[in-house]
Design a protein around this motif. Sequence first.
Motif, PDB file in Angstrom:
ATOM      1  N   VAL A 158       0.834  -1.202   0.000  1.00  0.00           N
ATOM      2  CA  VAL A 158       0.000   0.000   0.000  1.00  0.00           C
ATOM      3  C   VAL A 158       0.867   1.250   0.000  1.00  0.00           C
ATOM      4  O   VAL A 158       1.774   1.390   0.842  1.00  0.00           O
ATOM      5  N   PHE A 160       0.623   4.833   0.978  1.00  0.00           N
ATOM      6  CA  PHE A 160      -0.308   5.572   1.839  1.00  0.00           C
ATOM      7  C   PHE A 160       0.322   6.871   2.308  1.00  0.00           C
ATOM      8  O   PHE A 160       1.525   6.933   2.589  1.00  0.00           O
ATOM      9  N   SER A 191      -4.395   9.777   1.248  1.00  0.00           N
ATOM     10  CA  SER A 191      -4.329   9.208  -0.101  1.00  0.00           C
ATOM     11  C   SER A 191      -3.819   7.779   0.053  1.00  0.00           C
ATOM     12  O   SER A 191      -2.968   7.503   0.900  1.00  0.00           O
ATOM     13  N   SER A 192      -4.371   6.865  -0.749  1.00  0.00           N
ATOM     14  CA  SER A 192      -4.008   5.460  -0.590  1.00  0.00           C
ATOM     15  C   SER A 192      -4.199   4.713  -1.908  1.00  0.00           C
ATOM     16  O   SER A 192      -5.170   4.960  -2.632  1.00  0.00           O
ATOM     17  N   ALA A 193      -3.261   3.806  -2.171  1.00  0.00           N
ATOM     18  CA  ALA A 193      -3.368   2.983  -3.377  1.00  0.00           C
ATOM     19  C   ALA A 193      -2.748   1.624  -3.097  1.00  0.00           C
ATOM     20  O   ALA A 193      -1.646   1.539  -2.550  1.00  0.00           O
ATOM     21  N   THR A 194      -3.480   0.566  -3.439  1.00  0.00           N
ATOM     22  CA  THR A 194      -2.969  -0.794  -3.273  1.00  0.00           C
ATOM     23  C   THR A 194      -2.390  -1.266  -4.604  1.00  0.00           C
ATOM     24  O   THR A 194      -3.066  -1.208  -5.641  1.00  0.00           O
ATOM     25  N   GLU A 203      -6.256  -0.891  -6.582  1.00  0.00           N
ATOM     26  CA  GLU A 203      -7.330  -0.232  -5.838  1.00  0.00           C
ATOM     27  C   GLU A 203      -6.837   1.098  -5.313  1.00  0.00           C
ATOM     28  O   GLU A 203      -5.677   1.227  -4.896  1.00  0.00           O
ATOM     29  N   GLY A 204      -7.708   2.101  -5.346  1.00  0.00           N
ATOM     30  CA  GLY A 204      -7.341   3.407  -4.828  1.00  0.00           C
ATOM     31  C   GLY A 204      -6.604   4.259  -5.844  1.00  0.00           C
ATOM     32  O   GLY A 204      -6.533   3.935  -7.041  1.00  0.00           O
ATOM     33  N   ASP A 205      -6.044   5.343  -5.359  1.00  0.00           N
ATOM     34  CA  ASP A 205      -5.371   6.317  -6.220  1.00  0.00           C
ATOM     35  C   ASP A 205      -4.299   7.012  -5.385  1.00  0.00           C
ATOM     36  O   ASP A 205      -4.611   7.632  -4.361  1.00  0.00           O
ATOM     37  N   HIS A 210      -8.551  11.948  -0.215  1.00  0.00           N
ATOM     38  CA  HIS A 210      -9.918  11.708   0.249  1.00  0.00           C
ATOM     39  C   HIS A 210     -10.068  12.139   1.703  1.00  0.00           C
ATOM     40  O   HIS A 210      -9.129  12.033   2.494  1.00  0.00           O
TER      41      HIS A 210
END
Length: 238
Positions: A158, A160, A191-194, A203-205, A210
């Motif tokens: 992740v 993050f 902000s987070s992206a997997t 998943e996420g951006d 957010h």
Amino acid sequence: MGNGFDLLNIILVIAAVFIFWRLRSVLGQRTGHERPPYDPYSASGRGSKDEAQEGQADGKVIPMPGRGAPIDAADEGPLSGRMENAEPEAQQGLTEIALADRTFDPESFLSGARMAYEMIVTGFAEGDRETLQPLLAGKVYSSFEKAIEAREAKNLHVDFALIAIKSATVKSAKLTGGAARITVKFVSEQSSATKNEDGVVLEGDPVTVHTITDIWTFERDTRSRDPNWQVVATEAGA
């Protein structure tokens, strides 16, 4: 005879002045701003040593959330437990906790809770079990660890970032027996992206920020010497 005596007196005076000058240069002169001599038995002398020993003894303990200084019974402010960043229905519970634990300071608690929130959400994203374990109660830690294990099994990681904690508000506070429970609502920007092992976002951006609302409950036994609180429940807020 008289001239010899006068010459001897002059030599003695010059010698005395020279000795005085040497003593003055070596010992210095008082200005009124000298530091007092160190007293190892004074309160200030003991403080640094005691604090260092306490730090060494508690080296593995994360000071979260903090406890305030002992409260004077005549000081109605802290003893009341009332605070600005708390819902009206939480004020009575904060007062009860302050009365049960004279070291409890609502403002210090909330500051520590904010610190804990940042450490936990960052630690969870990084899979940092060592940071999470002392901050989370058994069932909550188990839930977090299972999610981390599921990511690791799929070789996911992740990206993050906690941009800011916009607010932290005490929603409720309750003292049951000796157990103090305080529920805090956190509103943060994240902000987070997997991503998979190839760096592909699943998943996420990682760019979009957010606004996230979390409601966490902290608990501590006021009869215990352990000053630390643990998160005993988490939920997403509306």
